[in-house]
Design a protein around this motif. Structure first.
Motif, PDB file in Angstrom:
ATOM      1  N   ILE A 170     -63.672 -21.117  13.792  1.00 30.62           N
ATOM      2  CA  ILE A 170     -64.512 -20.629  14.887  1.00 30.62           C
ATOM      3  C   ILE A 170     -64.365 -21.513  16.110  1.00 30.62           C
ATOM      4  CG2 ILE A 170     -66.857 -20.031  15.600  1.00 30.62           C
ATOM      5  CD1 ILE A 170     -67.566 -19.845  12.599  1.00 30.62           C
ATOM      6  N   LYS A 171     -64.052 -20.881  17.230  1.00 33.05           N
ATOM      7  CA  LYS A 171     -64.052 -21.557  18.517  1.00 33.05           C
ATOM      8  C   LYS A 171     -65.068 -20.878  19.418  1.00 33.05           C
ATOM      9  CE  LYS A 171     -59.217 -23.041  18.321  1.00 33.05           C
ATOM     10  NZ  LYS A 171     -57.880 -23.011  18.980  1.00 33.05           N
ATOM     11  N   ALA A 172     -65.840 -21.691  20.133  1.00 29.19           N
ATOM     12  CA  ALA A 172     -66.889 -21.146  20.993  1.00 29.19           C
ATOM     13  C   ALA A 172     -66.780 -21.754  22.383  1.00 29.19           C
ATOM     14  CB  ALA A 172     -68.269 -21.430  20.412  1.00 29.19           C
ATOM     15  N   LEU A 173     -66.889 -20.900  23.394  1.00 29.34           N
ATOM     16  CA  LEU A 173     -66.859 -21.348  24.778  1.00 29.34           C
ATOM     17  C   LEU A 173     -68.213 -21.948  25.146  1.00 29.34           C
ATOM     18  CD1 LEU A 173     -64.870 -21.126  27.273  1.00 29.34           C
ATOM     19  CD2 LEU A 173     -66.284 -19.183  27.983  1.00 29.34           C
ATOM     20  N   VAL A 174     -68.213 -23.154  25.686  1.00 32.61           N
ATOM     21  CA  VAL A 174     -69.447 -23.807  26.139  1.00 32.61           C
ATOM     22  C   VAL A 174     -69.223 -24.356  27.541  1.00 32.61           C
ATOM     23  CG1 VAL A 174     -70.228 -24.375  23.814  1.00 32.61           C
ATOM     24  CG2 VAL A 174     -68.845 -26.026  25.061  1.00 32.61           C
ATOM     25  N   ARG A 175     -70.274 -24.358  28.332  1.00 28.37           N
ATOM     26  CA  ARG A 175     -70.131 -24.722  29.738  1.00 28.37           C
ATOM     27  C   ARG A 175     -70.072 -26.232  29.988  1.00 28.37           C
ATOM     28  NH1 ARG A 175     -71.161 -21.057  33.832  1.00 28.37           N
ATOM     29  NH2 ARG A 175     -71.729 -18.951  33.155  1.00 28.37           N
ATOM     30  N   GLN A 198     -65.485 -18.039  34.418  1.00 27.55           N
ATOM     31  CA  GLN A 198     -64.649 -18.188  35.612  1.00 27.55           C
ATOM     32  C   GLN A 198     -63.315 -18.864  35.297  1.00 27.55           C
ATOM     33  OE1 GLN A 198     -68.251 -18.658  35.872  1.00 27.55           O
ATOM     34  NE2 GLN A 198     -67.930 -16.515  36.433  1.00 27.55           N
ATOM     35  N   ASP A 199     -63.208 -19.460  34.123  1.00 20.54           N
ATOM     36  CA  ASP A 199     -61.967 -20.126  33.726  1.00 20.54           C
ATOM     37  C   ASP A 199     -61.079 -19.130  32.995  1.00 20.54           C
ATOM     38  OD1 ASP A 199     -62.637 -22.813  34.679  1.00 20.54           O
ATOM     39  OD2 ASP A 199     -64.151 -22.796  33.094  1.00 20.54           O
ATOM     40  N   LEU A 200     -60.409 -18.302  33.767  1.00 16.50           N
ATOM     41  CA  LEU A 200     -59.682 -17.167  33.191  1.00 16.50           C
ATOM     42  C   LEU A 200     -58.525 -17.609  32.300  1.00 16.50           C
ATOM     43  CD1 LEU A 200     -59.663 -14.731  36.260  1.00 16.50           C
ATOM     44  CD2 LEU A 200     -61.391 -15.010  34.468  1.00 16.50           C
ATOM     45  N   ASP A 201     -57.849 -18.693  32.655  1.00 16.37           N
ATOM     46  CA  ASP A 201     -56.753 -19.182  31.830  1.00 16.37           C
ATOM     47  C   ASP A 201     -57.260 -19.647  30.462  1.00 16.37           C
ATOM     48  OD1 ASP A 201     -55.012 -18.650  33.869  1.00 16.37           O
ATOM     49  OD2 ASP A 201     -54.846 -20.731  34.555  1.00 16.37           O
ATOM     50  N   VAL A 202     -58.447 -20.255  30.458  1.00 18.91           N
ATOM     51  CA  VAL A 202     -59.038 -20.705  29.199  1.00 18.91           C
ATOM     52  C   VAL A 202     -59.367 -19.510  28.310  1.00 18.91           C
ATOM     53  CG1 VAL A 202     -61.041 -21.880  28.167  1.00 18.91           C
ATOM     54  CG2 VAL A 202     -59.938 -22.832  30.201  1.00 18.91           C
ATOM     55  N   LEU A 203     -59.965 -18.488  28.905  1.00 18.76           N
ATOM     56  CA  LEU A 203     -60.294 -17.284  28.144  1.00 18.76           C
ATOM     57  C   LEU A 203     -59.046 -16.629  27.570  1.00 18.76           C
ATOM     58  CD1 LEU A 203     -62.923 -15.603  30.517  1.00 18.76           C
ATOM     59  CD2 LEU A 203     -63.397 -16.846  28.409  1.00 18.76           C
ATOM     60  N   ASP A 220     -68.628  -8.765  34.096  1.00 18.37           N
ATOM     61  CA  ASP A 220     -67.581  -9.645  34.611  1.00 18.37           C
ATOM     62  C   ASP A 220     -66.216  -9.075  34.233  1.00 18.37           C
ATOM     63  OD1 ASP A 220     -65.861 -11.701  35.315  1.00 18.37           O
ATOM     64  OD2 ASP A 220     -67.308 -13.271  34.796  1.00 18.37           O
ATOM     65  N   LEU A 221     -65.694  -8.210  35.077  1.00 20.40           N
ATOM     66  CA  LEU A 221     -64.425  -7.554  34.793  1.00 20.40           C
ATOM     67  C   LEU A 221     -63.259  -8.539  34.719  1.00 20.40           C
ATOM     68  CD1 LEU A 221     -62.871  -4.941  34.272  1.00 20.40           C
ATOM     69  CD2 LEU A 221     -62.701  -4.621  36.753  1.00 20.40           C
ATOM     70  N   PRO A 222     -63.122  -9.512  35.648  1.00 24.13           N
ATOM     71  CA  PRO A 222     -62.011 -10.458  35.526  1.00 24.13           C
ATOM     72  C   PRO A 222     -62.021 -11.227  34.198  1.00 24.13           C
ATOM     73  CG  PRO A 222     -62.920 -10.554  37.737  1.00 24.13           C
ATOM     74  CD  PRO A 222     -63.850  -9.693  36.933  1.00 24.13           C
ATOM     75  N   ALA A 223     -63.206 -11.601  33.720  1.00 17.82           N
ATOM     76  CA  ALA A 223     -63.282 -12.308  32.440  1.00 17.82           C
ATOM     77  C   ALA A 223     -62.832 -11.396  31.299  1.00 17.82           C
ATOM     78  CB  ALA A 223     -64.698 -12.808  32.198  1.00 17.82           C
ATOM     79  N   ALA A 224     -63.293 -10.154  31.324  1.00 21.23           N
ATOM     80  CA  ALA A 224     -62.891  -9.201  30.283  1.00 21.23           C
ATOM     81  C   ALA A 224     -61.386  -8.973  30.312  1.00 21.23           C
ATOM     82  CB  ALA A 224     -63.638  -7.883  30.470  1.00 21.23           C
ATOM     83  N   GLU A 225     -60.828  -8.858  31.501  1.00 23.11           N
ATOM     84  CA  GLU A 225     -59.381  -8.635  31.610  1.00 23.11           C
ATOM     85  C   GLU A 225     -58.596  -9.833  31.120  1.00 23.11           C
ATOM     86  OE1 GLU A 225     -59.221  -5.482  35.356  1.00 23.11           O
ATOM     87  OE2 GLU A 225     -59.223  -7.636  35.766  1.00 23.11           O
ATOM     88  N   ALA A 226     -59.122 -11.038  31.333  1.00 24.49           N
ATOM     89  CA  ALA A 226     -58.449 -12.238  30.823  1.00 24.49           C
ATOM     90  C   ALA A 226     -58.426 -12.238  29.297  1.00 24.49           C
ATOM     91  CB  ALA A 226     -59.141 -13.488  31.354  1.00 24.49           C
ATOM     92  N   ILE A 227     -59.555 -11.896  28.689  1.00 25.71           N
ATOM     93  CA  ILE A 227     -59.610 -11.807  27.227  1.00 25.71           C
ATOM     94  C   ILE A 227     -58.640 -10.744  26.720  1.00 25.71           C
ATOM     95  CG2 ILE A 227     -61.084 -11.066  25.310  1.00 25.71           C
ATOM     96  CD1 ILE A 227     -63.412 -12.494  26.747  1.00 25.71           C
ATOM     97  N   LEU A 228     -58.574  -9.612  27.391  1.00 24.36           N
ATOM     98  CA  LEU A 228     -57.670  -8.539  26.971  1.00 24.36           C
ATOM     99  C   LEU A 228     -56.206  -8.961  27.107  1.00 24.36           C
ATOM    100  CD1 LEU A 228     -59.539  -5.479  28.506  1.00 24.36           C
ATOM    101  CD2 LEU A 228     -59.386  -6.101  26.085  1.00 24.36           C
ATOM    102  N   ARG A 229     -55.890  -9.718  28.148  1.00 20.77           N
ATOM    103  CA  ARG A 229     -54.511 -10.215  28.277  1.00 20.77           C
ATOM    104  C   ARG A 229     -54.165 -11.117  27.094  1.00 20.77           C
ATOM    105  NH1 ARG A 229     -55.983 -10.787  33.759  1.00 20.77           N
ATOM    106  NH2 ARG A 229     -56.310 -13.049  33.515  1.00 20.77           N
ATOM    107  N   GLY A 230     -55.132 -11.953  26.704  1.00 20.83           N
ATOM    108  CA  GLY A 230     -54.894 -12.829  25.565  1.00 20.83           C
ATOM    109  C   GLY A 230     -54.702 -12.058  24.275  1.00 20.83           C
ATOM    110  N   LEU A 231     -55.510 -11.038  24.073  1.00 18.47           N
ATOM    111  CA  LEU A 231     -55.382 -10.227  22.863  1.00 18.47           C
ATOM    112  C   LEU A 231     -54.055  -9.477  22.833  1.00 18.47           C
ATOM    113  CD1 LEU A 231     -59.014  -8.828  22.549  1.00 18.47           C
ATOM    114  CD2 LEU A 231     -57.953 -10.636  21.189  1.00 18.47           C
TER     115      LEU A 231
END
Length: 361
Positions: A35-40, A63-68, A86-97
């Motif tokens: 498990i990895k969790a994003l924390v601020r 806001q850290d799209l590369d991290v996502l 947050d569409l840019p964040a969602a798109e970053a996750i989708l690029r990773g997937l």
């Protein structure tokens, strides 16, 4: 999937996400989970490292799209439980997937958080809406305009499933109530409070009187925080089973609701408790002025109707155990907890999101 299941979760310090994270720690397959969790912040990361070694913190934000993107590219399952607009964040996750799919040949899973605010109208508390949406009726949901709040992100998530590089499931919590509990709350990692009821409480405390938007005739569905978090795990188990018993993509919308109330009843109970505690001038709510609606809530969104039925969620095996009548009974514990915390800061919906709501219906 292999014996090891890589999970990435955003929103783990939040009201809903923290509970999902806690459930992963005690899941029957927890020994297989990485498990990895994003924390601020480093402080939050330190709490995880010291008290929950099964969780690897990743310091960053939406806001850290590369991290996502990087974290999603290493995941078999992503829980997105942060900002649902947050569409840019969602798109970053989708690029990773998509990278995950291309590099492994596997189809990763995305369990994304939206909300029944998607269904909100412009009633301003003046009437009860008649439109009721059924999560088992994909054709009905497909009629919702991309201009509604959450919808642009939902459609991007749905499109990933259509393209075939991810299986996507969208959870739409309704008005979630109750104080979050559990080890992450006790450790000071997870937020305890929801939004709608605390917004009304804090507005009442600030003005010295419980209030209501318009006539309070508008209706919202409600769900207890524990039941809401359980739905994510029901979806995870269905996804990990290897079967297609859980609809995904176009057929993958899952409401979290367990009954509904009109806003007047909720506002009236808050006003009654505030009066008993000497924090209100009368035991029944008074109408918020237009200026107060803007000050406390950002605009009239809280006076909207949002009506939903979780038939698809229940058909999958989700069985909410908290009685809906507890919505009203939850007001006193929430008021006590807010007063004890000393955090009466007003949270109004951001102007950009309110503008999107007002233009989108």
């Amino acid at each position: 999937m292999s014996s090891a299941i890589n999970i990435f979760l955003t929103g783990g310090t939040g009201y809903i996400g923290g509970g999902v994270l806690a459930r992963l720690l005690v899941h029957p397959k927890a020994a297989q989970f990485n498990i990895k969790a994003l924390v601020r912040t480093k402080d939050k990361a330190a709490i995880v490292t010291a008290k929950f070694p099964a969780i690897t913190p990743i310091i960053g934000s939406n806001q850290d799209l590369d991290v996502l993107e990087s974290a999603a590219a290493e995941a078999d399952v992503v829980f997105a439980v942060a900002d649902c607009d947050d569409l840019p964040a969602a798109e970053a996750i989708l690029r990773g997937l998509k990278k995950r799919h291309e590099s492994t040949g596997k189809t990763p899973v995305l369990i994304h958080t939206s909300g029944t605010g998607l269904l909100a109208d412009h009633a301003a508390g003046l009437y009860a809406g008649e439109d009721i949406y059924d999560d088992a009726d994909a054709a009905q949901i497909a009629t919702l305009s991309i201009t509604r709040i959450h919808r642009d992100v939902d459609l991007a998530v749905e499109a990933a499933d259509t393209e075939g590089y991810a299986k996507t499931y969208i959870v739409l919590p309704s008005a979630v109530y109750g104080l979050a509990t559990g080890p992450l709350v006790d450790a000071g990692f997870q937020n305890r409070f929801s939004m709608q009821i605390p917004m009304l409480i804090k507005a009442g405390l600030d003005r010295g009187q419980g209030g209501v938007v318009g006539k309070g005739a508008n209706i919202w569905p409600y769900v207890h925080i524990d039941d809401c978090q359980d739905l994510y795990i029901v979806l995870l188990d269905a996804a990990l089973s290897g079967s297609d018993k859980a609809g995904h993509g176009h057929q993958g919308y899952y409401f979290a609701e367990n009954g509904e109330h009109n806003l007047y009843d909720v506002s009236a109970e808050i006003a009654r408790v505030l009066f008993e505690l000497g924090k209100g001038q009368r035991p029944s709510p008074t109408v918020f002025s237009d200026d107060e609606v803007k000050k406390y809530f950002g605009g009239p969104y809280i006076g909207s109707n949002s009506r939903a039925r979780a038939n698809r969620s229940r058909a999958l095996g989700w069985s909410p155990g908290k009685a809906n009548v507890e919505v009203l009974a939850s007001s006193r514990p929430e008021i006590d907890a807010i007063l004890e915390s000393g955090n009466t800061t007003i949270y109004a919906i951001p102007k950009w999101l309110m503008a999107k709501y007002e233009a989108g219906h």
